[in-house]
Design an enzyme around this catalytic site. Structure first.
Site, PDB file in Angstrom:
ATOM      1  CG  HIS A  56     -13.423  -9.204 -13.803  1.00  0.00           C
ATOM      2  ND1 HIS A  56     -12.522  -8.978 -15.233  1.00  0.00           N
ATOM      3  CD2 HIS A  56     -12.546 -10.297 -13.701  1.00  0.00           C
ATOM      4  CE1 HIS A  56     -11.512 -10.251 -14.933  1.00  0.00           C
ATOM      5  NE2 HIS A  56     -11.888 -10.369 -13.846  1.00  0.00           N
ATOM      6  CD  GLU A 101      -8.029 -10.852 -12.220  1.00  0.00           C
ATOM      7  OE1 GLU A 101      -7.447 -12.186 -12.938  1.00  0.00           O
ATOM      8  OE2 GLU A 101      -9.601 -10.775 -12.058  1.00  0.00           O
ATOM      9  N   GLY A 134      -3.545 -13.024 -18.496  1.00  0.00           N
ATOM     10  CA  GLY A 134      -3.768 -13.661 -19.326  1.00  0.00           C
ATOM     11  C   GLY A 134      -2.934 -13.375 -20.168  1.00  0.00           C
TER      12      GLY A 134
END
Length: 208
Positions: free
Chosen positions: A111, A181, A187
């Site tokens: 991630h 991603e 965010g």
């Protein structure tokens, strides 16, 4: 390597504008109560889960037992990381075998927040992916470009490098899901367009 090309649904996009057959949801540290929230999800009607979740969940380790025995098959449990070594003096880490033993079937690796905050490299992600496979887990390998890289028209170069460096040679559609991603969409309130997502997905399929 003939990887995932025959199984497009194994490409996953963790963004609100992309709706693949499989979606991926994660949780971040939020203090107490995550177990109760996961439990409520597991007790929801099957029709709600199938239409709203039908996904992988990456809850806090202590929450896995709240849902791992659920009767609702659409929910599959995964950890948000694992260590590359099977065992050893790595206090605070969790091995892939421990993840599997908890009842999980998947583990998220690479991630962007771990690549950044923990300085994880593509080689680190590749080693963890091998560890996940050895434990019988499906690896969810995350890739994505930063806003600066996209602005510099380097998106596909970055994605290509991450694919080459993060995926072991034995990768296939049965043992790995690739999650795209874009870092700049996390965010920030910015959402990639369908065209941007399709460009990256098409590139990945062609490359793999």
């Amino acid at each position: 390597r003939d990887v995932l090309a025959a199984r497009p649904s194994r490409l996953c996009c963790e963004t609100s504008s992309c709706q693949p057959e499989r979606s991926l949801g994660t949780t971040r540290p939020t203090g107490a109560g995550v177990g109760d929230r996961v439990r409520k999800c597991s007790e929801a009607p099957p029709s709600w889960v199938a239409s709203t979740v039908s996904a992988r969940s990456g809850p806090a380790p202590c929450a896995a037992t709240k849902i791992s025995g659920s009767r609702l098959s659409p929910i599959q449990i995964g950890a948000q990381d694992c260590h590359a070594e099977e065992a050893g003096a790595y206090t605070g880490d969790i091995s892939a075998a421990m993840v599997a033993d908890s009842g999980a079937s998947h583990v998220i690796l690479g991630h962007s927040e771990r690549r950044d905050a923990h300085r994880e490299t593509d080689a680190d992600v590749q080693a963890k992916t091998c560890a996940a496979w050895a434990a019988g887990l499906t690896a969810i390998v995350c890739i994505g470009e930063s806003e600066a890289e996209r602005d510099a028209d380097q998106t596909l170069d970055v994605i290509g490098g991450q694919l080459d460096g993060s995926l072991p040679d034995a990768v296939d559609a049965e043992n790995t899901v690739i999650a795209y991603e874009p870092i700049w969409a996390i965010g920030t309130g910015k959402v990639p367009s369908i065209a941007q997502i399709e460009e990256v997905h098409d590139f990945m399929r062609a490359r793999l």
